[in-house]
Structure formats: structure tokens, C-alpha cells
Design an enzyme around this catalytic site. Structure first.
Site, PDB file in Angstrom:
ATOM      1  N   THR A  96       8.491  30.988  44.144  1.00  0.00           N
ATOM      2  CA  THR A  96       7.987  29.735  44.720  1.00  0.00           C
ATOM      3  C   THR A  96       7.601  28.760  43.624  1.00  0.00           C
ATOM      4  O   THR A  96       7.878  27.554  43.710  1.00  0.00           O
ATOM      5  CB  THR A  96       6.787  30.012  45.632  1.00  0.00           C
ATOM      6  OG1 THR A  96       7.176  30.898  46.691  1.00  0.00           O
ATOM      7  CG2 THR A  96       6.262  28.726  46.246  1.00  0.00           C
ATOM      8  N   ARG A 104       1.068  37.534  40.213  1.00  0.00           N
ATOM      9  CA  ARG A 104       0.161  37.356  41.358  1.00  0.00           C
ATOM     10  C   ARG A 104      -0.960  38.388  41.328  1.00  0.00           C
ATOM     11  O   ARG A 104      -2.123  38.063  41.564  1.00  0.00           O
ATOM     12  CB  ARG A 104       0.943  37.464  42.670  1.00  0.00           C
ATOM     13  CG  ARG A 104       0.048  37.445  43.930  1.00  0.00           C
ATOM     14  CD  ARG A 104       0.879  37.413  45.183  1.00  0.00           C
ATOM     15  NE  ARG A 104       1.573  36.133  45.304  1.00  0.00           N
ATOM     16  CZ  ARG A 104       2.689  35.971  46.005  1.00  0.00           C
ATOM     17  NH1 ARG A 104       3.248  37.007  46.618  1.00  0.00           N
ATOM     18  NH2 ARG A 104       3.254  34.784  46.078  1.00  0.00           N
TER      19      ARG A 104
END
Length: 355
Positions: A70, A222
Site C-alpha cells: 500500500t 508493520r
């Protein structure tokens, strides 16, 4: 097992966490850490398109969740100076949903389609034509009297992201001009990401604490940023706000993330495999029942990292523990352990998984 107990090392993110991630994402390609080959290739694709004054080829990015797909889509739009439209495969339930999105795109706009492998089949077939000819055929009416009306759309760049590239049909994969596979990150790359994120969060992160957090982050930015936030919380509540090695040890111990990045579920799977089944082989369903989880949870949440780390091998007869698993759990392997019968010591058996 409570959901929060394993979320801390899950590569997936909910909407709230995605909002937090937005503040930490790099905005330019030169600021993106890791994935050197992908960055260099993508830079050439974008610069070449800009020199020609045309929209760049469509881009497909594959790899596990949390590796930056993303972020790269946002960077592509920023590098091109183009608007970014974001949607996902599950949101495209009918071809009409896709037509509605495509027909409103501006020229040169970047469309990011996350989880593209989960898009409905009729929409996939419409996307073939849109990517190649910048046209969609809108069907009016039903049955024998239905008519397809061609509708031209503005040239655009599609950025598709998938965690399961093998599920994409070949005609769709072939229409992407550039395909990038996102690899897991090295510890030194995660350290750079952690230092940058700590600066943006206004936290003082000691170098040895950054090394410790990076080593437990399962190669995923992440997870690294999530652990950083948990260590920061611990430092602010139970310390003086400084993220030291001792604080990192204490916080990660509290959240049950060990030195190899294994959490409570991972260790429960290994413990059951070793103690109850003597290292296997054992079927997935039986292993899942033994730890009180659904088979899908064990297969999707715990097993990928355990296999990649060399703790479990997947064989035709079932899951088998490797020597590294016995060592990590502090147990002695019995003489008749399954890994002694043809299973590589590194756990990298590539035969199909057992039932």
C-alpha cells in the site's frame, strides 16, 4: 486464545491501525527503506513513463501482508503527481461496481486495487479490456435483448496488490507490465524503519533497543512499528519515556513475543507438536484442535512464520518439527523423531502439505 494476544505479531491490520500507519509511511521512493531491487526497477518504470509523457505500465505487487504494498502504491501516485483512488477486491462484487470506479477516473490517475485476487470473476473479465484498451463494455438490459455499450475511459495506471499471486488468472497477470515481489526485510532494514518511526512518534529509541525490536519483528515493517508502539507505551507508563534495551525486553516479554518473534500461539503450536505428537508427523486439523484453534487460524496466522523460520516442515504425511524447534523450546528430541527420516534439518521440505 484471546484475539489481542496474537494481534501484536499479526501481519494484518485493522482500520484503526491503518490510520496510525499513515503517519509513518514514507512519501517518496527515495525514503522507502528496503526492497532495493523493486525500488530501482520501479524508479525506471516511472521515470521512463514521465519522459514519454504517458501513464506508466500497470503494476502488480505480490508478497505477504505488512511489507509495504500500500505504501508503494501511494508513493507511485506521489512520484507521478497523480491522484490516487483506493479500493479492494472484496469491494468489487459485480462488474457494475468496477465500471462505476473506472468511468470516473481522471487521466493519469492511479487506481490501487488491494487484494486483487478476491475480485469477482465478471469484474476480472471487464478489467482485462479496461487495462489493455481503456474501455469498458456496459451491459444494458437482460437476457437475449441485452446490449453491450462500449465506454471509453481515461488512461490510468492500475496498481494491484495480492498476498496470493497464484490465485490470479494468467490473463490478468499478463496484463501487468511490471510485477514486483515484496520480500521480507533484513534486521538492519527494520532498524532503519524503527529509527525513522521513532523520530516521527517523538520517542527516543536507543540503538540496542532498535536492534532488539527489529530482531523480533518477523521481517515485517508493520509488526516492527506495532512493537515499537507497544514498547513506547510501556516506556511512558512504567519508565521515563526512553526506549532502552531493558524497557524493550520488559515490554516484549509482557506481550509474550520471544527472541525469535514467536508469540503465544506459535509456541503453543510448537509445544503441542513436540510434547503431544513427539515432533509429528501430524495433520493440520489434529494440531489445531490440540491448541484450541480453528485449522485456518493455525494455517494462516502461525504456520507461515514457523515454516519460514525453519521450525516446522510440511510433508505429505503432515506437519513435522525440525531440530531447531526442539532446540528453541528447550527440549531433547527422541531418537525416533520424524526429522531423522528424510526431513531436512532446516525444515524446508517442499512436498505438499498433509491434511
Amino acid at each position: 486464545m484471546a484475539e489481542h494476544e496474537r494481534d501484536v505479531v499479526s501481519p494484518d491490520a485493522d482500520l484503526d491501525e491503518r490510520a496510525l500507519e499513515g503517519a509513518l509511511r514514507p512519501k517518496r521512493l527515495e525514503d522507502f527503506v528496503g526492497q532495493e531491487r523493486v525500488r530501482e526497477q520501479l524508479s525506471l518504470v516511472l521515470r521512463g513513463a514521465q519522459r514519454r509523457g504517458r501513464a506508466p505500465d500497470h503494476v502488480l505487487m505480490s508478497g505477504g501482508p505488512g511489507l509495504g504494498k500500500t505504501t508503494l502504491a501511494m508513493i507511485i501516485a506521489a512520484e507521478l503527481g497523480a491522484p490516487l483512488r483506493i479500493t479492494s477486491g472484496p469491494a468489487i462484487e459485480r462488474s457494475g461496481d468496477l465500471a462505476a470506479v473506472l468511468s470516473t477516473l481522471q487521466e493519469g490517475e492511479v487506481l490501487f486495487l488491494d487484494e486483487i485476487h478476491r475480485m469477482a470473476r465478471p469484474a476480472e473479465e471487464m478489467l482485462y479490456v479496461a487495462m489493455e484498451d481503456f474501455r469498458v463494455d456496459v451491459v444494458v438490459g437482460k437476457g437475449p435483448g441485452a446490449t453491450a455499450i462500449p465506454l471509453d475511459i481515461a488512461p490510468f495506471t492500475l496498481v494491484g496488490a495480492t498476498t496470493r499471486a497464484g490465485l490470479l488468472p494468467a490473463p490478468l497477470r499478463d496484463r501487468f507490465g511490471f510485477t514486483a515481489h515484496m520480500d521480507f526485510y533484513r534486521a538492519d532494514e527494520l532498524e532503519l524503519i524503527l529509527r525513522r518511526s521513532a523520530g516521527l512518534l517523538g520517542a527516543h529509541l536507543d540503538d540496542d533497543a532498535a536492534v532488539e525490536i527489529a530482531g523480533r519483528s518477523r521481517g515485517t515493517p508493520r509488526i516492527a512499528n506495532r512493537l515499537l508502539r507497544r514498547v513506547r507505551d510501556y516506556a511512558e507508563v512504567r519508565g521515563d519515556g526512553r526506549l532502552t534495551l531493558d524497557i524493550a525486553h520488559a515490554a516484549l516479554s509482557l506481550y509474550e513475543v520471544d527472541a525469535q518473534g514467536l508469540d503465544r500461539l506459535d509456541r503453543a503450536v510448537l509445544d503441542a507438536l513436540l510434547r503431544r505428537f513427539r515432533g509429528g508427523p501430524v495433520g493440520l486439523s489434529t494440531l489445531a484442535v490440540s491448541v484450541g484453534e480453528e485449522p485456518e487460524t493455525v494455517e494462516v496466522v502461525a504456520e507461515p512464520f514457523l515454516v519460514r523460520s525453519g521450525f516446522i516442515a510440511r510433508t505429505p504425511r503432515g506437519r513435522v518439527a525440525t531440530p531447531e524447534a526442539w532446540s528453541h523450546m528447550g527440549l531433547a528430541a527422541p531418537p525416533d523423531a520424524a526429522f531423522g527420516a528424510g526431513v531436512p534439518a532446516d525444515g524446508t521440505a517442499t512436498a505438499p502439505a498433509g491434511p
